[in-house]
Design an enzyme around this catalytic site. Structure first.
Site, mmCIF file in Angstrom:
data_model
loop_
_atom_site.group_PDB
_atom_site.id
_atom_site.type_symbol
_atom_site.label_atom_id
_atom_site.label_comp_id
_atom_site.label_asym_id
_atom_site.label_seq_id
_atom_site.Cartn_x
_atom_site.Cartn_y
_atom_site.Cartn_z
ATOM 1 N N ASN A 9 0.605 -1.221 0.040
ATOM 2 C CA ASN A 9 -0.362 -0.624 -0.181
ATOM 3 C C ASN A 9 0.944 1.603 0.015
ATOM 4 O O ASN A 9 1.774 1.697 1.116
ATOM 5 C CB ASN A 9 -1.010 0.131 1.207
ATOM 6 C CG ASN A 9 -1.641 1.254 0.828
ATOM 7 O OD1 ASN A 9 -1.624 2.188 0.512
ATOM 8 N ND2 ASN A 9 -2.622 1.203 2.464
ATOM 9 N N TRP A 10 1.044 1.420 -1.428
ATOM 10 C CA TRP A 10 1.931 2.849 -1.237
ATOM 11 C C TRP A 10 1.619 3.558 -0.592
ATOM 12 O O TRP A 10 2.130 4.485 -0.499
ATOM 13 C CB TRP A 10 2.429 3.007 -3.266
ATOM 14 C CG TRP A 10 2.778 2.284 -3.552
ATOM 15 C CD1 TRP A 10 3.429 0.719 -2.452
ATOM 16 C CD2 TRP A 10 3.488 2.016 -4.885
ATOM 17 N NE1 TRP A 10 4.406 0.136 -4.071
ATOM 18 C CE2 TRP A 10 4.308 0.731 -5.371
ATOM 19 C CE3 TRP A 10 3.352 2.723 -6.082
ATOM 20 C CZ2 TRP A 10 4.767 0.555 -6.441
ATOM 21 C CZ3 TRP A 10 4.200 2.654 -6.903
ATOM 22 C CH2 TRP A 10 4.230 1.508 -7.111
ATOM 23 N N LYS A 11 0.272 4.224 -0.405
ATOM 24 C CA LYS A 11 -0.727 4.980 0.184
ATOM 25 C C LYS A 11 -0.579 6.480 -0.312
ATOM 26 O O LYS A 11 -0.172 6.502 -2.684
ATOM 27 C CB LYS A 11 -0.107 5.368 1.874
ATOM 28 C CG LYS A 11 -0.061 4.308 2.941
ATOM 29 C CD LYS A 11 0.111 4.388 3.998
ATOM 30 C CE LYS A 11 -0.364 3.775 4.652
ATOM 31 N NZ LYS A 11 -0.002 3.337 6.146
ATOM 32 N N HIS A 75 -9.601 1.207 4.976
ATOM 33 C CA HIS A 75 -8.418 1.578 5.743
ATOM 34 C C HIS A 75 -8.535 2.725 6.355
ATOM 35 O O HIS A 75 -9.191 3.222 6.349
ATOM 36 C CB HIS A 75 -7.486 2.076 4.913
ATOM 37 C CG HIS A 75 -5.137 1.612 5.593
ATOM 38 N ND1 HIS A 75 -5.344 2.871 6.204
ATOM 39 C CD2 HIS A 75 -4.940 0.811 4.544
ATOM 40 C CE1 HIS A 75 -3.861 2.398 6.608
ATOM 41 N NE2 HIS A 75 -3.580 1.511 5.785
ATOM 42 N N GLU A 77 -6.850 4.959 7.473
ATOM 43 C CA GLU A 77 -6.614 6.044 7.233
ATOM 44 C C GLU A 77 -7.900 6.594 6.392
ATOM 45 O O GLU A 77 -8.517 7.857 6.712
ATOM 46 C CB GLU A 77 -5.462 6.454 6.539
ATOM 47 C CG GLU A 77 -4.381 5.818 7.299
ATOM 48 C CD GLU A 77 -3.179 5.613 7.034
ATOM 49 O OE1 GLU A 77 -2.548 5.099 4.960
ATOM 50 O OE2 GLU A 77 -1.751 4.833 7.284
ATOM 51 N N GLU A 147 -5.346 -4.603 10.564
ATOM 52 C CA GLU A 147 -3.869 -3.917 10.832
ATOM 53 C C GLU A 147 -4.123 -3.397 12.049
ATOM 54 O O GLU A 147 -5.631 -2.076 11.899
ATOM 55 C CB GLU A 147 -4.401 -2.407 9.855
ATOM 56 C CG GLU A 147 -3.737 -3.338 8.200
ATOM 57 C CD GLU A 147 -3.186 -2.420 7.173
ATOM 58 O OE1 GLU A 147 -2.209 -2.894 6.649
ATOM 59 O OE2 GLU A 147 -3.806 -0.852 7.060
ATOM 60 N N GLY A 153 2.612 2.837 10.745
ATOM 61 C CA GLY A 153 3.502 3.955 10.699
ATOM 62 C C GLY A 153 4.411 4.157 12.699
ATOM 63 O O GLY A 153 4.809 5.072 11.885
ATOM 64 N N SER A 193 3.787 -2.523 10.928
ATOM 65 C CA SER A 193 5.037 -2.026 10.414
ATOM 66 C C SER A 193 5.485 -3.624 10.400
ATOM 67 O O SER A 193 6.522 -3.588 10.908
ATOM 68 C CB SER A 193 5.392 -1.584 12.404
ATOM 69 O OG SER A 193 4.513 0.146 12.128
ATOM 70 N N GLY A 214 3.111 -1.087 4.746
ATOM 71 C CA GLY A 214 2.656 0.880 3.817
ATOM 72 C C GLY A 214 4.501 1.357 3.402
ATOM 73 O O GLY A 214 4.917 0.452 2.891
ATOM 74 N N GLY A 215 5.353 1.608 4.120
ATOM 75 C CA GLY A 215 6.193 2.156 4.589
ATOM 76 C C GLY A 215 6.968 0.870 3.914
ATOM 77 O O GLY A 215 7.894 1.527 2.969
#
Ligand code: 13P
Length: 230
Positions: A9-11, A75, A77, A147, A153, A193, A214-215
């Site tokens: 997930n590059w966001k 998600h 977010e 999640e 993150g 993470s 993510g990251g």
């Protein structure tokens, strides 16, 4: 038989040239490891309407027309920053499926909900209220991603035992609603993470079928370190 999946997930990251380069690097590395037929494309959201005067929105048919196979929905977010409700997500899930997209449906509790002990109730409601109207056949096109918000993150991963407990809990909810087969066939991903160093321990758990990253998905090398953790 359920599928193992590692999804990135590059966001809201990368420009077009950066994204194209990252996709090329990931595809080349994946193809070398497991074959390029195993790579799919996902959108990070779709609208809760099919078309019309909804400035700035991207519909499920639009997403499908790009050749994407999946859409991430729910998600934290999106739920948190854009007030996406259970009811709205239910509509988005229906539109995604109607348009031939598979859904990566996210759920997970806040730190406060983890600490006050309401987390299973919260996760159960997220899943029940947005997914349990689907038929068993439709559930075959759903992937669930657990999640915990406190792990996204933050560098603070859920322990593999904490994640396994929730994945087993989710599989239990599915078994109660749909029976053992649907529960057994459901791919349930962990996100928060996740990185090459902790992926092997997480993925070794019986109910953790992969990750939503993510990251670490923004660097092809780190992402591949997770893909190859199986
Ligand atoms: P991080 O891997 O950066 O914690 O993000 C997880 C996530 O939100 C994936 O959807």
């Amino acid at each position: 038989m359920r599928k193992n999946i590692v999804a990135g997930n590059w966001k809201m990251n990368t420009t077009v040239p950066e994204g194209v380069q990252l996709a090329k690097d990931v595809c080349a590395a994946v193809a070398a490891e497991i074959g390029d037929a195993n790579v799919g494309l996902a959108a990070q959201n779709c609208a809760d309407h099919t078309s019309g005067a909804y400035t700035g929105e991207v519909s499920a048919p639009m997403v499908a027309s790009t050749g994407a196979n999946y859409v991430i929905l729910g998600h934290s977010e999106r739920r948190g920053y854009y007030n996406e409700s259970y009811e709205m997500l239910k509509t988005k899930v229906d539109l995604a499926l109607e348009n031939g997209l598979k859904v990566i449906f996210c759920c997970g509790e806040s730190l406060e909900e983890r600490e006050n002990g309401s987390f299973k109730e919260v996760i159960g409601a997220e899943i029940r209220d947005s997914l349990f109207h689907l038929t068993a056949e439709q559930m075959a096109n759903i992937v669930i991603a657990y999640e915990p918000i406190w792990a996204i993150g933050t560098g603070k991963t859920a322990t593999s035992d904490q994640a396994q407990e929730i994945h087993a809990f989710i599989r239990g909810l599915l078994a109660d609603q749909y029976g053992a087969q649907v529960a057994d066939d459901m791919t349930i991903l962990y996100g928060g993470s996740c990185k090459p160093s902790n992926a092997p321990e997480l993925f070794a758990k019986p109910d953790i079928d992969g990750g939503l990253i993510g990251g670490a998905s923004l660097k092809a090398g780190d992402f591949m370190g997770i893909v190859t953790a199986f």
